[in-house]
Scaffold this motif. Structure first.
Motif, short mmCIF file in Angstrom:
data_model
loop_
_atom_site.label_atom_id
_atom_site.label_comp_id
_atom_site.label_asym_id
_atom_site.label_seq_id
_atom_site.Cartn_x
_atom_site.Cartn_y
_atom_site.Cartn_z
N GLU A 165 0.86 -1.18 0.00
CA GLU A 165 0.00 0.00 0.00
C GLU A 165 0.90 1.23 0.00
N MET A 278 -1.84 3.71 -4.25
CA MET A 278 -1.83 2.28 -4.48
C MET A 278 -2.52 1.66 -3.27
N SER A 282 -5.17 -3.42 -4.45
CA SER A 282 -4.38 -3.59 -5.66
C SER A 282 -3.33 -4.69 -5.52
N SER A 283 -2.88 -4.92 -4.29
CA SER A 283 -1.75 -5.83 -4.09
C SER A 283 -2.12 -7.10 -3.34
N ASN A 314 2.29 3.27 -8.16
CA ASN A 314 1.03 3.99 -7.97
C ASN A 314 0.28 4.15 -9.28
N THR A 316 0.45 2.14 -12.04
CA THR A 316 -0.12 0.88 -12.52
C THR A 316 -1.33 0.48 -11.69
N ALA A 317 -1.23 0.66 -10.37
CA ALA A 317 -2.40 0.37 -9.53
C ALA A 317 -3.54 1.31 -9.83
N PRO A 322 -3.30 -5.24 -10.97
CA PRO A 322 -2.74 -5.80 -9.73
C PRO A 322 -1.24 -5.50 -9.66
N THR A 323 -0.81 -4.92 -8.56
CA THR A 323 0.55 -4.40 -8.46
C THR A 323 1.17 -4.81 -7.13
N THR A 370 -9.39 -5.15 -8.78
CA THR A 370 -8.68 -4.08 -8.07
C THR A 370 -9.34 -2.75 -8.32
N GLY A 372 -9.30 1.29 -9.19
CA GLY A 372 -8.59 2.06 -10.20
C GLY A 372 -9.55 2.66 -11.20
#
Length: 376
Positions: A165, A278, A282-283, A314, A316-317, A322-323, A370, A372
């Motif tokens: 995060e 992020m 996302s992760s 940040n 890509t998320a 998914p990052t 995710t 976004g």
């Protein structure tokens, strides 16, 4: 082999690459390209945007499934090697930019070199991350769009924790416009921009929310032209960090809603969100999968951390990919005199990245949607 990885890190670290020096970043890109080609048997595409040099490796003819992301620019000015020389001693590697994040760049090369088939992988190494990615953001988002995962080789958090995060970043300048007058003869005829700014600093400082982890911090400030003149203009910068997109939006509305206090004063608010948050969603699935892989590889149990600093992860998320971040070196002292990398963690961490890439290529997909804004 570890010796080859250390040699590659040395090549990268001993080529200084401060973000603001375009020639130095271009020279660093030459070294990164050479090291990468040595391990991957193919040279990258060189992408120069507004004078800033980025490198991209694309493997296979089809669409990418996984994006590996890093940067080769650093915060260290030219000449830093004279005061902070590269060195390896007592199981610790040192040198300007080694932890953030040239070791991670070398690890990306070695992780991919372990794969028999790299089709579906894109590796992007940018040259302006440390100054907010002004030219590479669009490139990053375009390369990430459609991928099943983005793996960021930024350095780990404390104790080797992965970064699951990251707060979003917003940057502002609050400018006050007043009216000049002689400070001794007739100050009452002026509109004091310094006084207006002082009141606005207090207002801005109150926008943050400790309960939600939202920080709104007035930073650099300047006003006036002479000690005996009522300042006609002035400004201060504001750094904002927020965990959620909703909080980032709330702060943006509040910042642009600031009103002048002094009669005759005028405010100008410049800026806005620089990097989206992020968020944990996302992760989450990637971290769980990485944890399972770490156990299979016999590595120590993975830990996670939420951090205030931002990275290109940040972005890509922020578009819903998914990052997982912080997959690079274990160590500490980013941007500081004690910057260092723990050598013992390098092989296992590199193998973990390789295994993650292989699983995504084999069809791994996040089971949870995710957050976004979608693809650019």
């Amino acid at each position: 082999m570890l010796g080859e990885l250390l040699a590659d890190i040395q090549d990268l670290v001993t080529c200084e690459s401060p973000s603001t020096d375009l020639a130095a970043v271009a020279a660093s890109a030459d070294v990164v390209a050479r090291v990468g080609a040595r391990r991957l048997d193919v040279s990258p595409e060189r992408i120069v945007l507004d004078g800033r040099t980025h490198l991209r490796w694309r493997f296979g003819d089809g669409p990418a499934r996984v994006l590996l992301l890093g940067h080769h620019d650093t915060v260290w000015p030219l000449g830093s090697l004279a005061t902070h020389p590269f060195g390896v001693a007592g199981g610790v590697l040192r040198g300007p930019g080694c932890f953030d994040m040239k070791a991670g760049v070398a690890m990306a090369f070695h992780a991919l070199a372990q794969l028999k088939d790299r089709a579906g992988v894109t590796l992007l190494i940018t040259g302006d991350e440390e100054i907010g990615s002004p030219t590479s953001r669009g490139l990053i988002e375009a390369e990430a769009a459609g991928c099943a995962a983005a793996l960021v080789l930024e350095a780990s958090a404390d104790g080797g924790a992965l970064k699951t995060e990251r707060k979003g970043v917003s940057l502002y300048r609050v400018r006050a416009h007043g009216l000049a007058a002689h400070a001794g003869l007739e100050p009452e005829r002026g509109v004091n921009a310094t006084v207006e700014l002082a009141m606005q600093v207090l207002a801005v400082n109150g926008i943050g929310d400790d309960r939600l982890g939202t920080t709104v911090t007035p930073t650099l400030m300047s006003a006036g032209t002479a000690t005996n003149t009522v300042p006609a203009t002035g400004e201060f910068a504001v750094d904002v960090r927020a965990r959620t997109a909703a909080e980032q939006e709330r702060v943006d509305v509040a910042m642009h809603g600031l009103l002048p206090v002094l009669r005759g004063a005028r405010l100008e608010i410049v800026g806005g969100p620089n990097r989206p948050p992020m968020e944990a969603a996302s992760s989450a699935s990637l971290f769980d999968h990485a944890s399972a892989l770490a156990a299979q590889l016999g590595l120590p149990a993975l830990t996670s951390a939420a951090v205030g600093g931002a990275s290109d992860g940040n972005f890509t998320a922020g578009i819903g990919i998914p990052t997982l971040d912080g997959l690079g070196a274990v160590g500490g002292g980013a941007h500081a005199d004690d910057e260092h990398v723990l050598i013992s963690a390098l092989p296992g961490r590199t193998s973990l990245v390789s295994a993650l890439v292989a699983d995504v290529l084999a069809g791994w997909t996040s089971p949870v949607a995710t957050s976004g804004s979608g693809r650019p």
